[in-house]
Design a protein around this motif. Structure first.
Motif, PDB file in Angstrom:
ATOM      1  N   PHE A  46     -10.422  21.560  -1.242  1.00 23.89           N
ATOM      2  CA  PHE A  46     -10.232  20.224  -0.693  1.00 23.89           C
ATOM      3  C   PHE A  46     -10.298  20.201   0.828  1.00 23.89           C
ATOM      4  O   PHE A  46     -10.009  19.174   1.443  1.00 23.89           O
ATOM      5  N   ASP A  47     -10.684  21.324   1.441  1.00 21.75           N
ATOM      6  CA  ASP A  47     -11.029  21.297   2.864  1.00 21.75           C
ATOM      7  C   ASP A  47     -12.209  20.354   3.045  1.00 21.75           C
ATOM      8  O   ASP A  47     -13.044  20.201   2.150  1.00 21.75           O
ATOM      9  N   ALA A  48     -12.282  19.742   4.198  1.00 21.69           N
ATOM     10  CA  ALA A  48     -13.323  18.733   4.426  1.00 21.69           C
ATOM     11  C   ALA A  48     -14.718  19.281   4.169  1.00 21.69           C
ATOM     12  O   ALA A  48     -15.541  18.636   3.488  1.00 21.69           O
ATOM     13  N   ASP A  49     -15.021  20.468   4.693  1.00 17.84           N
ATOM     14  CA  ASP A  49     -16.363  21.034   4.510  1.00 17.84           C
ATOM     15  C   ASP A  49     -16.642  21.340   3.041  1.00 17.84           C
ATOM     16  O   ASP A  49     -17.743  21.087   2.540  1.00 17.84           O
ATOM     17  N   ASN A  50     -15.628  21.897   2.350  1.00 13.29           N
ATOM     18  CA  ASN A  50     -15.829  22.229   0.944  1.00 13.29           C
ATOM     19  C   ASN A  50     -15.956  20.980   0.082  1.00 13.29           C
ATOM     20  O   ASN A  50     -16.749  20.947  -0.866  1.00 13.29           O
ATOM     21  N   GLN A  51     -15.186  19.947   0.401  1.00 13.50           N
ATOM     22  CA  GLN A  51     -15.326  18.698  -0.343  1.00 13.50           C
ATOM     23  C   GLN A  51     -16.746  18.159  -0.247  1.00 13.50           C
ATOM     24  O   GLN A  51     -17.321  17.695  -1.234  1.00 13.50           O
ATOM     25  N   GLN A  52     -17.284  18.233   0.945  1.00 15.54           N
ATOM     26  CA  GLN A  52     -18.652  17.733   1.135  1.00 15.54           C
ATOM     27  C   GLN A  52     -19.639  18.557   0.319  1.00 15.54           C
ATOM     28  O   GLN A  52     -20.539  18.010  -0.338  1.00 15.54           O
ATOM     29  N   ALA A  53     -19.478  19.881   0.344  1.00 12.66           N
ATOM     30  CA  ALA A  53     -20.379  20.746  -0.414  1.00 12.66           C
ATOM     31  C   ALA A  53     -20.222  20.521  -1.914  1.00 12.66           C
ATOM     32  O   ALA A  53     -21.201  20.587  -2.671  1.00 12.66           O
TER      33      ALA A  53
END
Length: 330
Positions: A231-238
């Motif tokens: 749920f980190d921003a970068d991982n959410q986007q990926a």
């Protein structure tokens, strides 16, 4: 309403879908107890009789909430609770304990909070690596002999830990995260459970709401999902590619993303040859209706191929602490 029960393992008959009670406490933000109770009542009315909780959820308040459900409908419910984790799971400040004295103390406290004299399924929530699993399960087996517990379960155990525990006392169920974006249990734990005749209870089958398309970009303060790498921003986007795939399958089959995610878990159980009971949690009664309807959803070969393939695209570990989940100890 009645749903056809299944034998999860060791003769424990439960509804084919359970209810994950953790969502009814303040792990994903605030929760109103009266609304939560109404949701539980609605689930039970629909035939969802397998209710999951733990002593650490809300520091005991989740068990106390479920006691209100049991007060008038105990005979309708298969209640599962857990011991072994203390502290604050919402913030990640937690510790594990599995010594025999702790096991005995925890069951008495849970029975008091639940307002019942027996628990249908008692889980070791996490493994205490300082204590031999034989000691912990041996103490759990004493609770069965004393009539305080009917069946034993283990949460987030490795295949080796499951074998050792099962040699002490029959294990009815393993509970671990299993979903389209969490498939590590398929390598070792699932085949071992199938071999031993142990059922599987899948928690977070909707990826903590992510697979259902829930908006998670701006999580409220205090939401437990802040502690998960996915749920980190970068991982959410990926990981949006996973959600997009689920949505595409749902649109083609004219069902909801949540129903696709749950139907996939059921199909994985069939493919693995073991009974699987997902335990989605929700605060809203209409979501229970949606989740139960997934029992009638069938995924075709095209859908399964798309969903299986997208699992490899998941970004981020499912736990910030690798040892907290079974795959980190295998």
């Amino acid at each position: 309403m009645s749903l056809k029960s299944i034998d999860l393992g060791d003769g424990l008959h439960v509804s084919p879908q359970g209810f994950g009670g953790m969502a009814l406490t303040a792990v994903y933000g605030g929760a109103d107890p009266d609304t939560a109770l109404a949701t539980l009542e609605h689930a039970l009315d629909l035939g969802v009789t397998f209710v999951d909780t733990a002593d650490v959820y809300g520091n005991g308040t989740n068990e106390e909430l479920i006691a209100r459900l049991l007060a008038g409908r105990r005979d309708e419910v298969q209640i599962a609770t857990k011991f072994g984790v203390s502290g604050n799971i919402r913030t990640g400040e937690k510790e594990v304990r599995g010594d025999a004295a702790y096991v005995r103390a925890c069951i008495d406290a849970s029975l008091t909070r639940l307002g019942t004299d027996v628990v249908d399924l008692y889980y070791m929530h996490r493994i205490d690596t300082r204590v031999e699993i034989e000691e912990t399960v041996g103490a759990m087996a004493e609770l069965v002999a004393a009539g305080k517990v009917r069946h034993l379960g283990l949460s987030e155990v490795t295949a080796t830990e499951l074998r050792r525990a099962h040699a002490v006392h029959p294990i009815a169920a393993v509970q671990s995260e299993w979903s389209i974006w969490s498939r590590d249990v398929e390598a070792h734990v699932v085949p071992t459970a199938a071999e031993l005749g142990v059922g599987f209870v899948a928690y977070s089958p909707l990826g903590r709401g992510f697979l259902a398309g829930a908006a998670t970009a701006d999580l409220p303060a205090g939401d437990m999902r802040h502690t998960f790498p996915r749920f980190d921003a970068d991982n959410q986007q990926a990981n949006q590619v996973v959600v997009d795939t689920v949505r595409a399958v749902a649109a083609r089959l004219d069902v909801t993303p949540a129903q696709v995610a749950l139907a996939w878990v059921y199909e994985q159980g069939r493919r693995a040859g073991l009974p699987v009971v997902p335990i989605p949690g929700t605060r809203r009664a209409q979501r229970v209706d949606e989740n139960v309807a997934a029992l009638a959803v069938s995924l075709d070969a095209e859908a399964l191929a798309a969903l299986d393939a997208v699992s490899d695209a998941v970004a981020g570990a499912r736990s910030a602490d690798p040892t907290w989940v079974s795959s980190g100890r295998e």
